[in-house]
Design an enzyme around this catalytic site. Structure first.
Site, PDB file in Angstrom:
ATOM      1  N   LYS A  74       4.767  -4.804   0.868  1.00 26.90           N
ATOM      2  CA  LYS A  74       4.258  -3.507   1.327  1.00 26.90           C
ATOM      3  C   LYS A  74       5.075  -2.396   0.677  1.00 26.90           C
ATOM      4  O   LYS A  74       6.307  -2.493   0.588  1.00 26.90           O
ATOM      5  CB  LYS A  74       4.371  -3.446   2.852  1.00 26.90           C
ATOM      6  CG  LYS A  74       3.758  -2.209   3.494  1.00 26.90           C
ATOM      7  CD  LYS A  74       3.866  -2.278   5.018  1.00 26.90           C
ATOM      8  CE  LYS A  74       3.201  -1.113   5.724  1.00 26.90           C
ATOM      9  NZ  LYS A  74       3.297  -1.212   7.208  1.00 26.90           N
ATOM     10  N   SER A 149      -1.096  -0.544   9.608  1.00 28.78           N
ATOM     11  CA  SER A 149      -0.932   0.130   8.343  1.00 28.78           C
ATOM     12  C   SER A 149      -0.713  -0.807   7.154  1.00 28.78           C
ATOM     13  O   SER A 149      -0.868  -0.386   6.006  1.00 28.78           O
ATOM     14  CB  SER A 149       0.249   1.103   8.426  1.00 28.78           C
ATOM     15  OG  SER A 149       1.460   0.386   8.616  1.00 28.78           O
ATOM     16  N   SER A 173       1.250  -2.897  13.092  1.00 26.91           N
ATOM     17  CA  SER A 173       0.840  -2.836  11.683  1.00 26.91           C
ATOM     18  C   SER A 173       0.893  -4.140  10.898  1.00 26.91           C
ATOM     19  O   SER A 173       0.413  -4.190   9.773  1.00 26.91           O
ATOM     20  CB  SER A 173       1.671  -1.799  10.937  1.00 26.91           C
ATOM     21  OG  SER A 173       1.140  -0.534  11.190  1.00 26.91           O
TER      22      SER A 173
END
Ligand code: GLN
Length: 486
Positions: A74, A149, A173
């Site tokens: 990420k 997210s 997330s």
């Protein structure tokens, strides 16, 4: 193929690390123009690293456990020399001079960085639509969001663009996108995994964890990234157990609690509810005892989180002032308007909304009514879990109230977006470990996730139950769709 099986094949010379990287790069090339899961593909570096692994193997070296496994990261985890944007204009050209602890540990274990994945800007969102670099789409149905997210990481794993990925989870997330994309997502106990080098959103809630296609793979990644770190003051100084050791211990005698409040949610889809209750029944057939549990403060989680998380964010994001690093507006005439202009141009609207809410909640005259009050409710939520874990070993809920929603359907109404984390947020407020794993599909063919929540540091039992559920349910093998994103 599982990491364990790949390791076997790599050791037998049936596949090389270079072939594995090539395979994933061509998969990315084929599908990522549709999905936009990756912000950067580190092809050259990945190939060079893979060749090094193959050479070391050929030279007879004993290789670490993840040698040659392509992993996506990420883009809010700092990778030395590789741009780390947090999907924000503010950090569009930011190249960290250091490596985060978690990624450092992955590379030391032989894993290979294949690319950096898309996210909601600064990890604020539930759909990966607040990214400054375009939305990621759900590989099961590209008219749907992948969740957020960490939507890029979840989509990349689901679509076979990497073997596993790292995400971060502040309010859901990792788990919510795992649920939307039909993969496994694990949020460890707060402090189990170092946050050093994770770009801070809400420091008392943020935690890094893996996405994978199986519980065993998630456990292998956790094994490598877990453990104390002197560079993170909140990291726990306790030994890391062997997470795979108790995988096959029988489940009989274990008690699983169904949180009543979660199944009574107004917005809970009937199909999600049924599928999650079916998962509970399957666990019962494997020997666990099901017990209904009440957590009366569970539903106060969202209100509490949306005071605490923005408050911490407003403090953490104060550092983006156009001076030290990141974007700087060149349209201003003095220092103070430079900072204002930089923040006006560099941040997107959801990030600004959070900063405004947080600054308000922390301001003199309001701090008692909002921030301090929220801290008190946070304690009450934690106590609900503490008393629940006196009665049961593991708690079970749906991961999200619905399956993946349509792109654009929640963007005009932030509160409706916030509600998609209703079932995951209380877990962060209490600092507990939790996992989301696929438990079925709705009638549109979209995956459904079940969430298992463990007591502090009880990842071994969480993973044991999750693994045995996964082995008997075999949800993904029985999926109704054809090849994803063919
Ligand atoms: N969707 C939640 C938020 O926007 C949680 C995000 C996260 O876990 N990073 O704050």
């Amino acid at each position: 193929m599982s990491i364990a099986e790949l390791r076997r094949q790599l050791n037998l010379g049936k596949v090389s690390a270079k072939e594995l990287v090539d395979e994933h790069l061509s998969r990315i090339k084929k599908v990522d123009t549709k999905l936009n899961a990756f912000l950067e593909i580190t092809a050259e570096k990945a190939l060079a690293d893979a060749i090094r692994v193959d050479e070391a193997r050929a030279a007879g070296c004993v290789l670490p456990p993840l040698a040659g496994i392509p992993i996506a990261i990420k883009d809010n985890l700092c990778t030395k020399g590789v741009t780390t944007t947090c999907s924000s204009r503010m950090l569009e050209h930011f190249v960290p001079p250091y490596e985060s602890t978690v990624t450092e540990r992955l590379w030391q274990s032989g894993a290979i960085l294949i690319g950096k994945t898309n996210l909601d800007e600064f990890a604020m969102g539930s759909s990966t639509e607040t990214s400054a670099f375009g939305s990621t789409l759900n590989p099961w149905d590209t008219s749907r969001v992948p969740g957020g997210s960490s939507g890029g990481s979840a989509a990349a794993v689901a679509a076979g663009e990497c073997i596993a990925a790292l995400g971060s989870d502040t309010g859901g997330s990792i788990r919510q996108p795992a649920s939307f994309c039909g993969v496994v997502g694990l949020k460890p106990t707060y402090g189990r995994v170092s946050r050093w080098g994770l770009v801070a959103f809400a420091s008392s809630l943020d935690q890094v964890g893996p996405f994978a296609t199986s519980v065993a793979d998630a456990a292998e990644i956790l094994q490598v990234i877990a453990g104390s770190d002197s560079r993170d003051a909140t990291s726990l100084k306790v030994p890391v157990p062997n997470y795979l050791a108790s995988f096959d211990k029988p489940l009989s005698g274990l008690r699983v609690g169904l949180i009543k409040e979660c199944f009574e949610q107004k917005g809970l889809s009937a199909q999600v509810k049924k599928s999650v209750l079916d998962a509970a029944n399957l666990l019962q057939s494997l020997g666990v005892e099901l017990i209904e549990i009440s957590c009366p403060r569970f539903n106060d989680g969202i209100a509490t989180y949306y005071v605490i998380a923005p408050s911490e964010a407003s403090a953490n994001l104060a550092r983006y002032d156009g001076v030290k690093y990141g974007y700087r507006s060149d349209s201003a005439e003095d220092l103070s308007s430079m900072t204002t202009q930089t923040r006006t141009e560099g941040f997107g609207s959801e990030v600004k909304r959070r900063i405004l809410i947080g600054t308000y909640a922390l301001s003199a005259g309001y701090v008692d009514a909002y921030y301090k009050k929220a801290q008190k409710v946070r304690t009450l939520i934690r106590r609900d879990f503490e008393s629940a874990f006196k009665k049961v070993d593991i708690l079970l809920t749906p991961t999200a109230p619905t399956t993946a929603f349509s792109v654009g359907s929640h963007t005009a109404d932030p509160v409706s977006m916030y509600l998609s984390d209703l079932l995951t947020i209380p877990v962060n407020l209490a600092g507990l470990p939790a996992i989301s794993l696929p438990c079925g599909f709705d009638t549109s063919g979209l995956p459904i996730g079940v969430q298992l929540i463990g007591n502090v540091l009880d990842e071994p039992r969480l993973l044991q139950i999750a693994h045995q559920y996964e082995q008997s349910a075999d949800v993904i093998a029985n999926q109704p769709n054809g090849e994803l994103i063919p």
